[in-house]
Design an enzyme around this catalytic site. Structure first.
Site, PDB file in Angstrom:
ATOM      1  N   LYS A 106     -10.002  47.258  -8.344  1.00 12.68           N
ATOM      2  CA  LYS A 106     -10.977  47.521  -9.406  1.00 12.68           C
ATOM      3  C   LYS A 106     -10.267  48.123 -10.596  1.00 12.68           C
ATOM      4  CE  LYS A 106     -15.506  47.200  -9.817  1.00 12.68           C
ATOM      5  NZ  LYS A 106     -16.366  46.297  -9.022  1.00 12.68           N
ATOM      6  N   GLY A 218     -32.243  48.730 -13.713  1.00 12.22           N
ATOM      7  CA  GLY A 218     -31.048  48.182 -14.375  1.00 12.22           C
ATOM      8  C   GLY A 218     -31.365  46.808 -14.915  1.00 12.22           C
ATOM      9  N   TYR A 219     -31.005  46.566 -16.179  1.00 10.81           N
ATOM     10  CA  TYR A 219     -31.343  45.270 -16.784  1.00 10.81           C
ATOM     11  C   TYR A 219     -30.130  44.690 -17.489  1.00 10.81           C
ATOM     12  CZ  TYR A 219     -35.277  42.113 -17.558  1.00 10.81           C
ATOM     13  OH  TYR A 219     -36.156  41.044 -17.502  1.00 10.81           O
ATOM     14  N   GLY A 220     -28.993  44.755 -16.796  1.00 12.82           N
ATOM     15  CA  GLY A 220     -27.781  44.086 -17.270  1.00 12.82           C
ATOM     16  C   GLY A 220     -27.740  42.705 -16.646  1.00 12.82           C
ATOM     17  N   ASN A 221     -26.544  42.184 -16.444  1.00 14.08           N
ATOM     18  CA  ASN A 221     -26.404  40.828 -15.884  1.00 14.08           C
ATOM     19  C   ASN A 221     -27.148  40.689 -14.555  1.00 14.08           C
ATOM     20  OD1 ASN A 221     -24.795  39.097 -13.787  1.00 14.08           O
ATOM     21  ND2 ASN A 221     -24.384  38.138 -15.749  1.00 14.08           N
ATOM     22  N   ALA A 222     -26.878  41.610 -13.612  1.00 12.23           N
ATOM     23  CA  ALA A 222     -27.478  41.500 -12.274  1.00 12.23           C
ATOM     24  C   ALA A 222     -28.995  41.675 -12.334  1.00 12.23           C
ATOM     25  CB  ALA A 222     -26.846  42.519 -11.336  1.00 12.23           C
ATOM     26  N   GLY A 223     -29.466  42.690 -13.037  1.00 11.55           N
ATOM     27  CA  GLY A 223     -30.896  42.995 -13.089  1.00 11.55           C
ATOM     28  C   GLY A 223     -31.712  41.885 -13.748  1.00 11.55           C
TER      29      GLY A 223
HETATM   30  N1  GLU Z   1     -17.533  43.084 -10.365  1.00 10.62           N
HETATM   31  C1  GLU Z   1     -18.132  42.280  -9.348  1.00 10.62           C
HETATM   32  C2  GLU Z   1     -18.266  43.061  -8.043  1.00 10.62           C
HETATM   33  O1  GLU Z   1     -18.351  44.268  -8.034  1.00 10.62           O
HETATM   34  C3  GLU Z   1     -17.411  40.957  -9.169  1.00 10.62           C
HETATM   35  C4  GLU Z   1     -15.982  41.089  -8.772  1.00 10.62           C
HETATM   36  C5  GLU Z   1     -15.230  39.772  -8.846  1.00 10.62           C
HETATM   37  O2  GLU Z   1     -15.851  38.782  -9.170  1.00 10.62           O
HETATM   38  O3  GLU Z   1     -14.038  39.802  -8.597  1.00 10.62           O
HETATM   39  O4  GLU Z   1     -18.382  42.477  -6.998  1.00 10.62           O
END
Ligand code: GLU
Length: 416
Positions: A106, A218-223
């Site tokens: 990360k 949360g209302y970003g990409n995932a939300g």
């Molecule tokens: N950031 C996303 C996660 O937490 C995707 C990670 C990725 O695609 O490598 O799973």
């Protein structure tokens, strides 16, 4: 992020529980408790007003026994090394649970992306790669988008890395725009993968989700995609959503397109016509069938866990629930879809993107969806069977599957 609860300690405690049940060798346990490598960097960036600002950045490579490290990069003002460590650990378990040939990593940069211009963000993204690029590569470590980073940022980063190498290297990063070797289906993959496991959970619980209520924090990409796909794929009625400023509630249900448009024009979901404004805390304790935290970590703690009324808690965010809260939720019969299962759709399609980059041939969207569904469904059942076999909660079960896979790879390599 700055939290009373250190997310990395939380991640270590979760591992400790699994290590005890698995009777992990003490040497192996000690090795899996810490990241294998980390890089701390200082990034001087020329700002639009002519001054130079120095940003702090990190890349943590938690474990690469099963394959190259994989995991996103976050741009956030409250990023800390411990958050990045926790997230890198979770990536390791996530890739193992999904049975991807990848390890976990990360990255993070301490910055306020909402207050930066496009040019400043581009210079920061390139500066990060100039420093961190030395430990990245398709066979070493492959970043991706995460909180406040997107396909445009991935494009700049891929371009900078390619410039450093002197040739095009699309496979160094995933979540790229389609025109630069991105995969079909990557943008909504996190939410879509979450919907597939909610579907599987409903099957084993004997719940028909059609018309049932849901709330999304949360209302970003995932939300945002969870809102749209929850309705489209599962027939859920989303009655509440929120973002970092606050949330809205509407008993009749919220139209995703209209709420997205409102957020795009006003900057927040709040004050959406016909709704009551609510706080993020209030959203979590609403009487809904499905609760989807899709924001940041440490939202459900021992303080509010007993007030959670949802039957299914689908963690699209990373680390939204603390270990203490987990025990309370389990006792109260809340069926938790733990983060490193529920949000694994993103990294799974990232893996597909890498595969497509490697053989330079691209799949139609139906193929991506079908392969993603198979992976998510298999991971759900691996976790569910483990939970039944050991009589443990879903998170512990997911850890048992993931940690034993990583430990086996470490052992076979002869590291421990
Ligand atoms: N950031 C996303 C996660 O937490 C995707 C990670 C990725 O695609 O490598 O799973």
């Amino acid at each position: 992020m700055k939290n009373e609860i250190n997310p990395f300690e939380n991640a270590q405690r979760q591992l400790d529980i699994a290590a005890e049940i698995l009777k992990l060798d003490p040497g192996m346990h000690a090795f899996l408790r810490e990241p294998m490598r980390e890089l701390h960097v200082s990034l001087p960036v020329r700002m639009d007003d002519g001054t130079v600002k120095v940003f702090k950045g990190f890349r943590v490579q938690y474990n690469d026994a099963r394959g190259p490290c994989k995991g996103g990069i976050r741009f956030h003002p409250e990023e800390t090394i411990d958050t990045v460590r926790a997230l890198a650990a979770w990536m390791t378990w996530k890739c193992a649970l999904l049975d991807l040939p990848l390890g976990g990593g990360k990255g993070g940069v301490v910055c306020e992306p909402k207050k930066m211009s496009k040019g400043e963000l581009e210079r920061l993204s390139r500066a990060y790669i100039r420093q961190v690029g030395r430990i990245l590569g398709p066979e070493m470590d492959i970043p991706a988008p995460d909180v406040y980073t997107d396909a445009q940022i991935m494009a700049w980063m891929m371009d900078e890395f390619s410039a450093m190498q002197g040739h095009n290297v699309p496979g160094v990063i995933t979540g790229k725009p389609l025109c630069l070797g991105g995969s079909c289906g990557r943008s909504d993959a996190t939410a879509r993968g979450g919907m597939y496991v909610i579907r599987e959970a409903a099957k084993v619980l004997g719940i028909d989700l059609k018309g049932k209520t849901a709330a999304i924090q949360g209302y970003g990409n995932a939300g945002q995609f969870a809102h749209k796909l929850g309705q489209e794929l599962l027939g859920l009625k989303v009655v509440a959503v929120s973002d970092s400023r606050g949330g809205i509630y509407c008993e009749a249900g919220l139209d995703p397109e209209k709420v997205m448009e409102h957020k795009a024009t006003t900057g927040s979901v709040m004050d959406f016509p016909g709704c009551t404004n609510i706080t993020n805390e209030e959203l979590l304790t609403l009487d809904v069938r499905v609760l989807i935290p899709a924001a940041l970590e440490n939202q459900i703690t021992e303080k509010n866990a007993s007030q959670i009324r949802a039957k299914i808690l689908a963690e699209l965010a990373n680390g939204p629930t603390t270990t203490d809260a987990d025990g309370i939720l389990y006792k109260n019969g809340v069926f938790v879809l733990p983060d490193f299962l529920c949000n694994a759709g993103g990294v799974t399609v990232s893996y597909f993107e890498q595969v497509q980059n490697a053989y330079n041939y691209y799949w139609p969207i139906e193929e991506v969806y079908e392969k993603l569904d198979k992976k998510m469904t298999a991971a759900f059942h691996a976790m569910y069977e483990m939970a039944q076999a050991y009589g443990v909660n879903n998170r512990v079960a997911a850890y048992l599957v993931a940690v034993s896979r990583v430990a086996e790879a470490v052992r076979m390599r002869g590291w421990v």
